[in-house]
Write a protein that holds these residues in place. Structure first.
Motif, PDB file in Angstrom:
ATOM      1  N   GLY A   9      11.042  21.830  -2.016  1.00 27.90           N
ATOM      2  CA  GLY A   9       9.735  22.041  -1.414  1.00 27.90           C
ATOM      3  C   GLY A   9       9.701  22.754  -0.090  1.00 27.90           C
ATOM      4  N   TYR A  10      10.805  22.839   0.610  1.00 26.99           N
ATOM      5  CA  TYR A  10      10.767  23.440   1.946  1.00 26.99           C
ATOM      6  C   TYR A  10      10.589  24.954   1.875  1.00 26.99           C
ATOM      7  CZ  TYR A  10      12.413  18.976   3.843  1.00 26.99           C
ATOM      8  OH  TYR A  10      12.532  17.655   4.194  1.00 26.99           O
ATOM      9  N   ARG A  11       9.793  25.485   2.779  1.00 27.35           N
ATOM     10  CA  ARG A  11       9.631  26.940   2.854  1.00 27.35           C
ATOM     11  C   ARG A  11      10.962  27.620   3.136  1.00 27.35           C
ATOM     12  NH1 ARG A  11       4.533  25.636   5.449  1.00 27.35           N
ATOM     13  NH2 ARG A  11       5.606  25.520   7.469  1.00 27.35           N
ATOM     14  N   GLY A  17       9.493  32.005  -8.438  1.00 31.55           N
ATOM     15  CA  GLY A  17       8.815  33.000  -7.623  1.00 31.55           C
ATOM     16  C   GLY A  17       8.686  32.488  -6.199  1.00 31.55           C
ATOM     17  N   ASN A  18       7.458  32.444  -5.706  1.00 34.31           N
ATOM     18  CA  ASN A  18       7.221  31.951  -4.353  1.00 34.31           C
ATOM     19  C   ASN A  18       6.676  30.525  -4.356  1.00 34.31           C
ATOM     20  OD1 ASN A  18       7.376  32.522  -1.549  1.00 34.31           O
ATOM     21  ND2 ASN A  18       5.143  32.732  -1.460  1.00 34.31           N
ATOM     22  N   GLU A  19       6.779  29.833  -5.509  1.00 35.31           N
ATOM     23  CA  GLU A  19       6.220  28.484  -5.636  1.00 35.31           C
ATOM     24  C   GLU A  19       7.320  27.443  -5.594  1.00 35.31           C
ATOM     25  OE1 GLU A  19       3.333  26.412  -5.122  1.00 35.31           O
ATOM     26  OE2 GLU A  19       2.570  28.219  -6.124  1.00 35.31           O
ATOM     27  N   GLY A  20       7.315  26.653  -4.532  1.00 37.67           N
ATOM     28  CA  GLY A  20       8.237  25.537  -4.440  1.00 37.67           C
ATOM     29  C   GLY A  20       7.709  24.338  -5.217  1.00 37.67           C
ATOM     30  N   LYS A  21       8.593  23.391  -5.535  1.00 40.67           N
ATOM     31  CA  LYS A  21       8.233  22.179  -6.288  1.00 40.67           C
ATOM     32  C   LYS A  21       7.519  22.529  -7.592  1.00 40.67           C
ATOM     33  CE  LYS A  21       7.660  19.184  -2.263  1.00 40.67           C
ATOM     34  NZ  LYS A  21       6.725  18.406  -1.445  1.00 40.67           N
ATOM     35  N   GLY A  44       0.829  -1.192   0.000  1.00 43.01           N
ATOM     36  CA  GLY A  44       0.000   0.000   0.000  1.00 43.01           C
ATOM     37  C   GLY A  44       0.865   1.243   0.000  1.00 43.01           C
ATOM     38  N   ALA A  45       0.303   2.352   0.511  1.00 43.32           N
ATOM     39  CA  ALA A  45       1.022   3.622   0.524  1.00 43.32           C
ATOM     40  C   ALA A  45       0.529   4.486   1.670  1.00 43.32           C
ATOM     41  CB  ALA A  45       0.838   4.370  -0.795  1.00 43.32           C
ATOM     42  N   PHE A  46       1.438   5.327   2.178  1.00 49.11           N
ATOM     43  CA  PHE A  46       1.036   6.397   3.078  1.00 49.11           C
ATOM     44  C   PHE A  46       0.391   7.494   2.241  1.00 49.11           C
ATOM     45  CE2 PHE A  46       5.024   5.201   5.653  1.00 49.11           C
ATOM     46  CZ  PHE A  46       4.319   4.248   6.380  1.00 49.11           C
ATOM     47  N   LEU A  47      -0.645   8.118   2.759  1.00 43.09           N
ATOM     48  CA  LEU A  47      -1.305   9.217   2.044  1.00 43.09           C
ATOM     49  C   LEU A  47      -1.615  10.320   3.049  1.00 43.09           C
ATOM     50  CD1 LEU A  47      -2.517  10.443  -0.490  1.00 43.09           C
ATOM     51  CD2 LEU A  47      -4.614   9.127  -0.061  1.00 43.09           C
ATOM     52  N   SER A  48      -0.786  11.360   3.046  1.00 44.83           N
ATOM     53  CA  SER A  48      -0.972  12.449   3.999  1.00 44.83           C
ATOM     54  C   SER A  48      -1.890  13.530   3.459  1.00 44.83           C
ATOM     55  CB  SER A  48       0.384  13.073   4.336  1.00 44.83           C
ATOM     56  OG  SER A  48       0.905  13.773   3.213  1.00 44.83           O
ATOM     57  N   GLY A  49      -2.044  13.588   2.136  1.00 43.95           N
ATOM     58  CA  GLY A  49      -2.762  14.690   1.518  1.00 43.95           C
ATOM     59  C   GLY A  49      -1.843  15.777   1.013  1.00 43.95           C
ATOM     60  N   GLY A  50      -0.521  15.605   1.206  1.00 45.76           N
ATOM     61  CA  GLY A  50       0.456  16.515   0.640  1.00 45.76           C
ATOM     62  C   GLY A  50       0.799  16.131  -0.788  1.00 45.76           C
ATOM     63  N   VAL A  51       1.604  16.945  -1.442  1.00 43.31           N
ATOM     64  CA  VAL A  51       1.923  16.736  -2.851  1.00 43.31           C
ATOM     65  C   VAL A  51       2.658  15.414  -3.063  1.00 43.31           C
ATOM     66  CG1 VAL A  51       3.207  17.636  -4.832  1.00 43.31           C
ATOM     67  CG2 VAL A  51       2.009  19.213  -3.305  1.00 43.31           C
ATOM     68  N   ASP A  52       3.654  15.133  -2.236  1.00 49.69           N
ATOM     69  CA  ASP A  52       4.541  13.997  -2.482  1.00 49.69           C
ATOM     70  C   ASP A  52       3.813  12.657  -2.369  1.00 49.69           C
ATOM     71  OD1 ASP A  52       6.516  15.909  -2.735  1.00 49.69           O
ATOM     72  OD2 ASP A  52       7.210  15.691  -0.676  1.00 49.69           O
ATOM     73  N   SER A  53       3.158  12.438  -1.245  1.00 52.16           N
ATOM     74  CA  SER A  53       2.473  11.150  -1.067  1.00 52.16           C
ATOM     75  C   SER A  53       1.298  11.019  -2.032  1.00 52.16           C
ATOM     76  CB  SER A  53       1.999  10.984   0.376  1.00 52.16           C
ATOM     77  OG  SER A  53       1.004  11.928   0.713  1.00 52.16           O
ATOM     78  N   SER A  54       0.628  12.131  -2.337  1.00 56.98           N
ATOM     79  CA  SER A  54      -0.495  12.084  -3.285  1.00 56.98           C
ATOM     80  C   SER A  54      -0.014  11.719  -4.685  1.00 56.98           C
ATOM     81  CB  SER A  54      -1.213  13.445  -3.310  1.00 56.98           C
ATOM     82  OG  SER A  54      -1.757  13.757  -2.042  1.00 56.98           O
ATOM     83  N   ALA A  55       1.154  12.244  -5.075  1.00 55.36           N
ATOM     84  CA  ALA A  55       1.715  11.913  -6.386  1.00 55.36           C
ATOM     85  C   ALA A  55       2.085  10.435  -6.456  1.00 55.36           C
ATOM     86  CB  ALA A  55       2.936  12.781  -6.664  1.00 55.36           C
ATOM     87  N   VAL A  56       2.636   9.896  -5.380  1.00 56.86           N
ATOM     88  CA  VAL A  56       2.984   8.479  -5.359  1.00 56.86           C
ATOM     89  C   VAL A  56       1.727   7.618  -5.483  1.00 56.86           C
ATOM     90  CG1 VAL A  56       3.901   6.635  -3.900  1.00 56.86           C
ATOM     91  CG2 VAL A  56       5.150   8.791  -4.100  1.00 56.86           C
ATOM     92  N   PRO A 108      -1.040  25.635   1.118  1.00 59.62           N
ATOM     93  CA  PRO A 108       0.151  25.788   1.965  1.00 59.62           C
ATOM     94  C   PRO A 108       0.557  24.458   2.581  1.00 59.62           C
ATOM     95  CG  PRO A 108      -1.466  27.508   2.440  1.00 59.62           C
ATOM     96  CD  PRO A 108      -2.141  26.519   1.535  1.00 59.62           C
ATOM     97  N   LYS A 109       1.869  24.253   2.693  1.00 61.95           N
ATOM     98  CA  LYS A 109       2.406  23.019   3.276  1.00 61.95           C
ATOM     99  C   LYS A 109       2.139  23.011   4.777  1.00 61.95           C
ATOM    100  CE  LYS A 109       6.794  20.466   3.562  1.00 61.95           C
ATOM    101  NZ  LYS A 109       6.324  19.228   2.931  1.00 61.95           N
ATOM    102  N   MET A 110       1.639  21.862   5.292  1.00 59.63           N
ATOM    103  CA  MET A 110       1.334  21.765   6.720  1.00 59.63           C
ATOM    104  C   MET A 110       2.420  21.033   7.495  1.00 59.63           C
ATOM    105  SD  MET A 110      -2.790  21.033   6.862  1.00 59.63           S
ATOM    106  CE  MET A 110      -2.836  21.061   8.648  1.00 59.63           C
ATOM    107  N   GLY A 111       2.941  19.959   6.955  1.00 58.49           N
ATOM    108  CA  GLY A 111       3.907  19.156   7.693  1.00 58.49           C
ATOM    109  C   GLY A 111       3.203  18.197   8.643  1.00 58.49           C
TER     110      GLY A 111
END
Length: 642
Positions: free
Chosen positions: A373-375, A534-538, A262-274, A557-560
């Motif tokens: 990706g880090y702020r 600009g101000n957009e990471g990743k 399976g996979a971890f799914l946090s709702g962030g960009v990285d895990s969602s892309a996987v 916005p990234k939550m962590g």
């Protein structure tokens, strides 16, 4: 995924005690509950705990070549092993299993130390070649899997997957390394190659060690490093297409298993892309696991649910209470040495949840480092533009003075904290970045440590860890340099350590498609403008994922993966923090200045300052001292800096 351990006599061929090897192996039973195996011959002892993933029937370890002269113990996965088998068979090697482990012994026979260049995966392994009278050990390129080792006074080399394995050996020098303490309070972990003990070391990312019995023991050899060339002139459209295909390949390789996956799914960009990529490669619904928090400030489960709904995954969610602080002593025992990332708590919980459903889980770890990706990356680039406008000879005295006299404003967003900005402007790029990621900054560590302990440090500053890596980075690009620093320090010492220990505590294998070394190498050729715009990471990653993920998942916005330490330490853990930080355990070490410990506790609990990060770092150090035998010998055996 497994646990490995062993002993090698570098000088002769003494027999090793079976009872000792059994203790070394049993202490890591959690890493491999399915089977245990041993191999003994004069001068060599190897042990293994197995979590069966591939070749369930015949993949037992230690594993041997055809005539039994080469023996290996292995932790991890070689994802391209199926490609290597026919190549090795063409060279005359005969395979008796379908496991990736057997590829290692034959690759060693065929290519020697260069065998690691052929492996694509996460691995830590050790092998003994009787015919060559040689011991060889290696760790994967991004140090996903751990490898601890110690050269003992009698010439025995001991190794294991966790530090607790080496701690079973009575000859291990368990004096605390003062320099490791300095690194811990700066970074929140002890950076490679150190451990908290003087007598033990970690093999670094992309390193191997080859010892020939009776010969001088060499330093570890670095067989791989990432080079940020930034010279790929590919356009945005072609880059997004290529990234999508490279991600598909990396995920596909990591979906090979004979157990539930399976996979971890946090709702962030990285895990969602996987997860989106897995869904495109699988005929069956993907198993996804998420942790929700009962505090809305930390809860991103609604975004995970959006992705789960879009791809019709079999989605499992458990809610973690915001007062889930019962793991402090569990974590101290799990990590063996001080470790201060509080997100270890939710990571432990999501691994606990995942293991109820699967044996292998894919994660999104490593995306922030490679994609930008880090702020803090964006903040650093802004400060770099300001630093470039004025020479150091002007910046250091002017902004150094302003940084000292300007009042501190912890309550404000960092961009509006003038004191922090002034301090950053008075430093060079490496020092400024180190300052920005330090849990306790240099002036705080000076006040934290006692005069006697500062003497033992002999002037050592953990900044030297970053200086050493920066000297090898091979780039002066502002973003590439700090990405390189994170790949060598934070990713290895913090992220990979956290995920390995949390997953192995539950006998769960975690695989990391965004840390595939071929993907990382390719991303390092791309201009930094494709990573942060600009101000957009990743930037590139998000553009590539636009056809596959909702915009509010990509561009929110990234939550962590945070926990409410600030509130805990003023509320339910108020007395525990006071007792731990001001109690006898830390006082007996002689490391700390009592008046500054009192300041940290009083200022935080009164609401005057937010010292939650330093207090958590102290809390975990106190738990380490209490939970290891080191606690009993720490005051008398604190080593001088060497």
């Amino acid at each position: 995924m497994c646990g490995i351990a062993g002993l090698f006599d570098t000088r002769g061929r003494r027999d090793f005690e079976r009872a000792l090897m059994q203790r070394m192996n049993d202490v890591q039973h959690h890493r491999g509950p399915d089977e245990g195996g041993y191999h003994f011959e004069p001068g060599v002892a190897l042990a293994h705990r197995r979590l069966s993933i591939i070749d369930l029937a015949t993949g037992q370890q230690p594993l041997f070549n055809e005539d039994g002269s080469v023996a290996v113990v292995f932790n991890g996965e070689i994802y391209n092993f199926q490609e290597l088998v026919p190549e090795l068979e063409a060279l005359g090697h005969v395979f008796h299993t379908r496991s990736d482990t057997e590829v290692i012994v034959h690759a060693w026979e065929a290519w020697g130390e260069d065998c690691v260049q052929r492996f694509r995966g996460m691995f830590a392994f050790a092998l003994h070649d009787r015919n060559r009278d040689t011991f060889f050990m290696a760790r994967d390129r991004l140090a996903v899997k751990p490898m601890f080792y110690a050269l003992l006074p009698d010439g025995t080399l001991a190794f294991g997957s966790e530090l607790k394995v080496l701690m079973q050996h009575p000859a291990l020098d368990r004096r605390i390394d003062p320099l490791a303490v300095e690194e811990y309070f700066a970074l929140g972990y002890v950076a490679e190659p150190r451990t908290i003990f003087l007598g033990a070391r970690k093999l670094g990312p992309g390193e191997s060690l080859c010892i020939r019995r009776g010969q001088p023991i060499p330093a570890p050899k670095q067989y791989w490093d990432v080079r940020f060339t930034l010279d790929n002139d590919i356009g945005l459209a072609d880059a997004t297409a290529e990234l999508t295909e490279r991600l598909r390949e990396s995920v596909r390789l990591r979906m090979i298993a004979e157990v539930p996956l399976g996979a971890f799914l946090s709702g962030g960009v990285d895990s969602s892309a996987v997860v989106a990529t897995m869904a495109g490669l699988s005929d069956d619904p993907v198993n996804t696991c998420s942790i929700a928090f009962d505090d809305p400030k930390y809860n991103e489960s609604a975004f995970a649910q959006k992705v789960a709904d879009r791809y019709r995954t079999r989605h499992f969610v458990e809610t973690v209470k915001s007062d889930d602080f019962d793991l402090i002593d569990t974590l101290a025992a799990l990590y063996d040495e001080p470790y201060a990332d509080s997100s270890a708590i939710p990571t432990y919980r999501v691994c606990q949840l995942a293991r109820k459903q699967v044996t292998v889980a894919l994660s999104g770890d490593g995306g922030d480092e490679s994609f930008g990706g880090y702020r803090r990356y964006r903040m650093h680039l802004m400060e770099e533009r300001m630093r470039a406008a004025l020479p150091m000879g002007v910046r250091r005295p002017v902004f150094g003075l302003l940084g000292r006299v300007y009042p501190k404003a912890d309550w404000a967003p960092r961009v509006f904290r003038a004191k922090t900005t002034f301090q950053a402007m008075a430093r060079d790029s490496v020092e400024a970045y180190f300052h920005s990621v330090s849990l306790l900054r240099g002036d705080m560590r000076q006040r934290l440590f006692s005069a006697d302990f500062r003497r033992k440090l002999g002037g050592y500053d953990a900044l030297e860890v970053f200086r050493r890596h920066a000297a090898a980075a091979g780039t002066d690009d502002a973003l590439a340099l700090i990405q390189y620093l994170d790949l060598k320090t934070y990713l290895v010492g913090d992220i990979n350590t956290k995920v390995d220990r949390a997953s192995m505590a539950h006998s769960l294998e975690v695989r990391e498609p965004l840390m595939d070394h071929k993907l990382v190498e390719w991303l390092a050729t791309l201009p930094s403008g494709l990573k942060i715009q600009g101000n957009e990471g990743k930037y590139l990653f998000k553009k590539a994922m636009e056809p596959f993920l909702p915009n509010d998942v990509l561009y929110r916005p990234k939550m962590g993966f945070a926990v409410p330490l600030e509130r805990w330490f003023r509320g339910p853990l108020k007395q525990r923090v006071r007792d731990a930080v001001l109690g006898e355990t830390l006082a007996a070490t002689g490391i700390f200045e009592r008046s500054y410990l009192e300041h940290l506790v009083d200022a935080h609990q009164s609401g005057a300052r937010d010292y939650s990060a330093p207090l958590w770092t102290l809390l975990m150090f106190e738990a380490f001292v209490r939970n290891t035998a080191a606690g009993a010998i720490l005051p008398a055996a604190m080593a001088e800096a060497v």
